[in-house]
Write a protein that holds these residues in place. Structure first.
Motif, short mmCIF file in Angstrom:
data_model
loop_
_atom_site.label_atom_id
_atom_site.label_comp_id
_atom_site.label_asym_id
_atom_site.label_seq_id
_atom_site.Cartn_x
_atom_site.Cartn_y
_atom_site.Cartn_z
N ALA A 67 0.90 -1.19 0.04
CA ALA A 67 -0.14 0.07 -0.01
C ALA A 67 0.87 1.26 -0.08
O ALA A 67 1.94 1.30 0.75
CB ALA A 67 -0.90 0.00 1.23
N SER A 68 0.58 2.40 -0.95
CA SER A 68 1.34 3.54 -0.94
C SER A 68 0.57 4.70 -1.30
O SER A 68 -0.56 4.32 -2.20
CB SER A 68 2.35 3.31 -1.91
N VAL A 69 0.68 5.76 -0.63
CA VAL A 69 -0.20 6.86 -0.97
C VAL A 69 0.10 7.45 -2.45
O VAL A 69 1.23 7.59 -2.44
CB VAL A 69 -0.20 8.08 0.18
N GLN A 70 -0.77 7.52 -3.21
CA GLN A 70 -0.63 8.19 -4.77
C GLN A 70 -1.11 9.63 -4.58
O GLN A 70 -0.27 10.46 -5.21
CB GLN A 70 -1.45 7.28 -5.66
N CYS A 94 -9.45 -2.77 1.30
CA CYS A 94 -8.98 -1.70 2.10
C CYS A 94 -9.96 -0.81 2.70
O CYS A 94 -11.08 -0.64 2.56
CB CYS A 94 -8.38 -0.63 0.84
N ALA A 95 -9.42 -0.67 4.15
CA ALA A 95 -10.35 0.29 5.11
C ALA A 95 -9.62 1.30 5.34
O ALA A 95 -8.40 1.55 5.70
CB ALA A 95 -10.35 -0.62 6.12
N ILE A 96 -10.26 2.53 5.59
CA ILE A 96 -9.74 3.92 5.76
C ILE A 96 -10.22 4.28 7.02
O ILE A 96 -11.40 4.04 7.44
CB ILE A 96 -10.11 4.75 4.84
N LYS A 97 -9.32 5.02 7.82
CA LYS A 97 -9.55 5.69 8.92
C LYS A 97 -9.09 7.13 9.17
O LYS A 97 -7.93 7.20 8.84
CB LYS A 97 -9.03 4.78 10.13
N VAL A 98 -9.85 7.88 9.27
CA VAL A 98 -9.31 9.22 9.50
C VAL A 98 -9.78 10.00 10.90
O VAL A 98 -10.83 9.85 11.44
CB VAL A 98 -10.00 10.48 8.51
N GLU A 99 -8.80 10.54 11.64
CA GLU A 99 -8.98 10.73 12.92
C GLU A 99 -8.51 12.48 12.89
O GLU A 99 -7.46 12.84 12.49
CB GLU A 99 -7.85 9.98 14.01
N TYR A 100 -9.18 13.39 13.77
CA TYR A 100 -9.04 14.60 14.07
C TYR A 100 -8.78 14.73 15.65
O TYR A 100 -9.83 14.59 16.24
CB TYR A 100 -9.95 15.52 13.63
N VAL A 138 -4.35 9.97 8.26
CA VAL A 138 -5.24 9.26 7.20
C VAL A 138 -4.71 7.71 7.05
O VAL A 138 -3.88 7.71 6.40
CB VAL A 138 -5.54 9.95 6.12
N SER A 139 -5.16 6.82 7.88
CA SER A 139 -4.60 5.32 7.77
C SER A 139 -5.50 4.51 7.09
O SER A 139 -6.78 4.54 7.26
CB SER A 139 -4.70 4.75 9.40
N VAL A 140 -4.72 3.92 6.33
CA VAL A 140 -5.42 3.04 5.21
C VAL A 140 -4.83 1.53 5.39
O VAL A 140 -3.60 1.47 5.42
CB VAL A 140 -5.39 3.33 3.71
N THR A 141 -5.63 0.46 5.73
CA THR A 141 -5.25 -0.71 5.69
C THR A 141 -5.71 -1.61 4.80
O THR A 141 -6.91 -1.78 4.41
CB THR A 141 -5.48 -1.38 7.09
N ALA A 149 -1.29 -4.65 4.74
CA ALA A 149 -0.21 -3.57 4.43
C ALA A 149 -0.94 -2.31 5.03
O ALA A 149 -2.21 -2.21 4.80
CB ALA A 149 0.16 -3.49 3.08
N VAL A 150 -0.15 -1.50 5.61
CA VAL A 150 -0.84 -0.36 6.52
C VAL A 150 0.11 0.84 5.85
O VAL A 150 1.15 0.82 5.77
CB VAL A 150 -0.73 -0.27 7.76
N VAL A 151 -0.80 1.99 5.29
CA VAL A 151 0.06 3.20 5.16
C VAL A 151 -0.79 4.41 5.76
O VAL A 151 -1.97 4.38 5.95
CB VAL A 151 -0.06 3.45 3.54
N VAL A 152 -0.06 5.48 5.91
CA VAL A 152 -0.49 6.42 6.78
C VAL A 152 -0.18 7.70 5.87
O VAL A 152 1.15 8.24 5.80
CB VAL A 152 -0.16 6.73 8.19
N GLY A 153 -1.25 8.69 5.62
CA GLY A 153 -1.10 9.82 4.74
C GLY A 153 -1.37 11.03 5.95
O GLY A 153 -2.16 10.92 6.89
#
Length: 164
Positions: A67-70, A94-100, A138-141, A149-153
């Motif tokens: 996984a990579s952020v495009q 793929c699952a996404i998680k956005v946290e503030y 912004v975490s994507v698994t 694979a986990v990537v964080v933007g």
């Protein structure tokens, strides 16, 4: 003698005038004729070059997950629409998680997805109007054949965005 010279000049002038009228008349006639007929349509047959054809590559069943952020929309203001595109193995879940500030976003655009045949997964969501300023993960698994694979933007939320 002077009369002969004047006669020759007059004859040349008349000849040039007649040729000029003939050329202009021919141009008008050609233009009129061409506007009356339809222009032929050129039909081209596409040439398929099998050497440069894009084909889908099958990923091996034992391939590691990736996984990579495009791309990611950042910086962004509260209330604006954000998006992120991830490249992973084709067919990955793929699952996404956005946290503030450690509070997860509940926007409807943040649902689990399956990557397309090129391995691209894209999400779009609205940044909450109450989202605090700062840099938020912004975490994507992505899971592919039980491998993960986990990537964080980094999503930068700012109330003022400077543009050049």
């Amino acid at each position: 003698m002077k009369k002969n010279v004047l006669r020759k000049i007059r004859n040349i002038a008349i000849s040039v005038g007649i040729l000029l009228v003939l050329f202009i008349g021919a141009g008008v006639a050609y233009t009129f004729y061409m506007s009356q007929t339809e222009t032929p349509k050129i039909v081209t047959t596409p040439v398929v070059d099998k050497k440069n054809t894009i084909t889908h590559v099958k990923i091996a069943a034992n391939a590691p997950a990736s996984a990579s952020v495009q791309s990611i929309t950042t910086p962004i203001m509260p209330g604006d629409n954000a998006s992120i595109s991830i490249k992973s193995n084709p067919g990955s879940s793929c699952a996404i998680k956005v946290e503030y500030n450690k509070i997860p976003s509940t926007d409807s655009g943040l649902k689990d997805k399956v990557s397309d045949e090129f391995g691209i997964t894209t999400w779009s969501w609205t940044i909450e109007p109450t989202a605090p300023e700062g840099k938020w993960p912004v975490s994507v698994t992505c899971t592919y054949n039980t491998k993960t694979a986990v990537v964080v933007g980094d999503l930068v939320v700012s109330k003022t965005i400077l543009t050049e």
